[in-house]
Write an enzyme that holds these catalytic residues in place. Sequence first.
Site, mmCIF file in Angstrom:
data_model
loop_
_atom_site.group_PDB
_atom_site.id
_atom_site.type_symbol
_atom_site.label_atom_id
_atom_site.label_comp_id
_atom_site.label_asym_id
_atom_site.label_seq_id
_atom_site.Cartn_x
_atom_site.Cartn_y
_atom_site.Cartn_z
ATOM 1 N N HIS A 85 41.445 43.654 39.445
ATOM 2 C CA HIS A 85 41.590 45.104 39.402
ATOM 3 C C HIS A 85 40.782 45.672 38.246
ATOM 4 C CE1 HIS A 85 44.504 48.722 38.674
ATOM 5 N NE2 HIS A 85 43.420 49.087 39.300
ATOM 6 N N VAL A 110 40.156 44.099 32.812
ATOM 7 C CA VAL A 110 40.316 43.746 34.222
ATOM 8 C C VAL A 110 41.696 43.104 34.361
ATOM 9 C CG1 VAL A 110 39.478 42.370 36.171
ATOM 10 C CG2 VAL A 110 37.838 43.404 34.600
ATOM 11 N N GLU A 111 42.479 43.636 35.295
ATOM 12 C CA GLU A 111 43.827 43.104 35.533
ATOM 13 C C GLU A 111 43.704 42.064 36.656
ATOM 14 O OE1 GLU A 111 46.497 46.138 37.037
ATOM 15 O OE2 GLU A 111 48.236 45.128 36.174
ATOM 16 N N ILE A 112 44.009 40.831 36.329
ATOM 17 C CA ILE A 112 43.918 39.766 37.334
ATOM 18 C C ILE A 112 45.288 39.622 37.980
ATOM 19 C CG2 ILE A 112 43.439 37.318 37.741
ATOM 20 C CD1 ILE A 112 41.639 37.292 35.347
ATOM 21 N N THR A 130 49.512 47.740 35.404
ATOM 22 C CA THR A 130 48.923 48.953 34.820
ATOM 23 C C THR A 130 49.220 50.211 35.641
ATOM 24 O OG1 THR A 130 46.830 48.399 35.865
ATOM 25 C CG2 THR A 130 47.083 47.752 33.585
#
Length: 711
Positions: free
Chosen positions: A449, A460-462, A498
Site C-alpha cells: 500500500h 509503504v504499508e505491507i 493506516t
Amino acid sequence: MTAITLTVGDDGIAIALMDLPGRPMNVVNDELMTALAAAADRLIGDPEIKGMVLTSAKADFCAGGDIDRISKLENAQQAFDATMQMKAVLRRLETCGKPVVAALNGHALGGGLEIALACHARVALDDPKLKLGQPEVKLGLLPGGGGTVRLPRLVGIQQALQIMAEGNDISPAKALAMGLLTELAATPDELMARARAWALANPKAKQPWDAPKFRFPGGDSRAPAVAQMFAIGPSMASARSYGNYPAVTHIMSAVFEGGLLDFEAASVVESRYFAACAMSAESRNMIGTFWYQLNAIKKGASRPHGVAPSKVGKLGILGAGMMGAGIAYVSAKVGIEVVLLDSTTEAAERGKAYSQGLLDKAVKKGRSTAEKRAALLSRITPTTDYALLAGCDLVIEAVFEDRAVKAGVTKLAEAQMAATAVFASNTSTLPITGLAAASVRPTHFLGLHFFSPVDKMPLVEIIVGAETSEQTLARGFDYVLQIGKTPIVVNDSRGFYTSRVFGTYVMEGITMLKEGVHPRSIEVAGLQAGMPMPPLALQDEVSLSLGLFVAEQTKKDLASEGKSCSEHPGMSVVRQLCEIGRVGKKVGKGFYDWAEAGKSLWPELATLYPVAAEQPAQRELIDRLLFAQANEAARCLEEGVLRSVADGNIGSIFGWGFAPFQGGALQFIDAMGVPAFVERARELAARHGARFEPAPLLVALAQQGRRLADH
Ligand code: NAD
C-alpha cells in the site's frame, strides 16, 4: 586503539585522523572527545608541531552526537555538564595559539559540524552529496557543542538561525557562499593539501570572535535588523508550530541571548537551553521513534528472519494511473526495469509521461541531468501487452479499486509470470486475503500500500494476507527498502492500519461539526494537535464521495458475512454533503469552497449545522482528535493488525502525519502514561460516545503498570 591518531609531517603539520574503533561512523562521545583533548594537549605541548589538520579515516567526517548517550541523560544537570565538557575541549583547541584546520572528507553534521566550527578554517570536498548541517532540532534538541554561539558569529544571526531552526542540510557550495567554509577541494588529495597549506600560511590563527574588535556579521542581537527579526521571529515560529516544538524557541532564545553576551557566557546559556531540550517530552518522543524505532525498522525488525535478501530487477505495474505512474518513477529511479501496463496505449504512455514531467522539473532546477533523465525514462516500457511481464520478479497491481477488475488483471498477469514471482496489490481498502482468492498462488500474494504522491511519501504499508508466505513478505520488504522507502508490516484487515486510524481523525472532526462546534475551531484544533492538515480540509482533499463509497462497501461486505456494523456518527454529514454535490476539492466544493486563489469554509455550513451557543474548550477538541486516533491504533495492536509498536508509531507519522512531536499514535499513550490515558478516554467516552472507550488492551496494561512499548 585510540579514536584519533596523530601523524606529524616534515612540515610540522600534524594530521589528526578520527576513527572511532568499532563504529561505522565517528560520533561525538566521551571517547572521541577524550582523544581530541589529548590531541589538543600534544599540539600545545610539542614545539615541533606547528599546526594540525583534523580529518577522518571513515567515509564521513563526523555524523553528530551519540544519541545513545543523549538519551541516557537523566537530569538537566547531567545534560548541562556533558555539553560544558565538550565545549571545554573545543575551546582549548581553538585558543591553542596554533592553526587547526578541519578537512571535511564527508558529512559533518550536528556535533560533527560543531567540532569543525571550533577549527580555524574548514576545507571541504566539493561533492554536492556531502552534507553539512545542524539537524538537532529534528530530534527536539539544539546544538549544544557551541553551535548556537559560533555559527551566528561566523555567518550572521539570520543565516545561523535558519540552519539551526530548520535543521536542513547545506551543500558545500552553499556553505562556502555563506562563509561557513573557508575553501573547497576537488579531490581528497587536494583537500589535504589545501588544509595543510592553510595551516602553514596562518601560523598564529585565531578565531574571529577572539579578536578584540570582533563584530557579528550583520550585527549582534541589538542591531536594528536583527532586533526586528527577533521581535517577530519567535511568535511566527510558534504560530507555525502551535507551540508544539519547544526546541525551535529554545534555539532562538539561545542565539538571541548569546548575541548580547561574550563568548563564554553565551556558551553557558546554550548549555542551559540544551538541558531544557534534552529533558523535554518532545525530544524523548522523537528520539524514541525517529531514532530507535525507525532504525530498528530499517534494519529489518519486521522482516522474517532467515530469508535470503532479494532484489527486484524487473517490475511489472498494472494500471498506469496516478499510483501506477508514481510507483514506476520511484522504481526506475533506483535502476529497476519497469513494464507499465494499462488497458490502452495512451493511458500507459500518460503514465510514463508523469516521470518525464517530474524529471523535466528536476533538470530545470539542477537536481538532475539530461543524461539521468534519459536513462531513467529508458527503463520504463509503456504497454498493453501482458506478454511483456515475463521475467518480472514482482508485479504490482494499481488498477481501479474494484474487486472484479483486480481479479481479471491478476489472472492475466499470473499467466505470464514465473511461478516464483511475487504479485502485490496496491489496494487502499480491499482485504488482501479476499483479493488473493483470484490468484493461483496466494502464498506469493501480498499488499503493498503506497501513499500519494508516491514520489514524496516515505511509507509503504505491507499487508500480509492469510496465505502470504514469509518468503513473499521478505521479498516485499526488500523491494520497499530498495526504492528507499520505509516499510511497516501489518496483518490483513479492513482499512489495514493506516486508512483505518486516519479515518478516525477526519470523522471526529466531522462529528464535531454535526454537534455544532464552530468549523474554524475544529480546523484550528487539528493544527494545534500537531496534525499537518485540519480534518475538514483533509476530507475535502481525499473526497467525501470516496469516504462514503468505502463506508457503504464496508457495510455491504459485512452484511454478506452476516455481520452488522454501527455507522460512525459523522457519516450522516458526509452523506448529506455528497447528496448536494459537495464531494470535495476535486469538484471545487465540499466543506470548503475551493478556488484558484485559495479555499474558504463554505458559509452555508452554519445553516446545515448551526453553531451551538456554548462552545467546548479547545483542549477538549484537541484531545478528541488525538484520543480517537491513539485508541484506534491501540485496538489495531490488540487485534494483531499491527505487529509492533514501532510500526504503529512510524506508520502513523509517515503515513498520515500524526503529530511528530508526540512520537506517534502509540507513543502518545505511553508518554501520557497508560493509566492517565485510560482515565481521560473514559471521560471522553462518557461525553462523546463509546468509540472513546479505551481499548481493553490499555485497560489491562494500566492495571499491570505496563506500557505499550513493553507489549
Ligand atoms: P487511477 O484511476 O488514477 O488509475 C487506475 C488506472 O488503472 C487507470 O489508468 C486505468 O486505465 C487503469 N486500469 C483500469 N482497469 C484496467 C485494466 N483492466 N487493465 C489495465 N489497466 C486498467 O487510480 P489510482 O488513484 O492510481 O488508484 C489505483 C489503485 O491504488 C486503487 O486500488 C486505489 O485504491 C489504490 N490507491 C490509491 C491511492 C490514492 O491516493 N489515489 C492511495 C493508495 C492506494
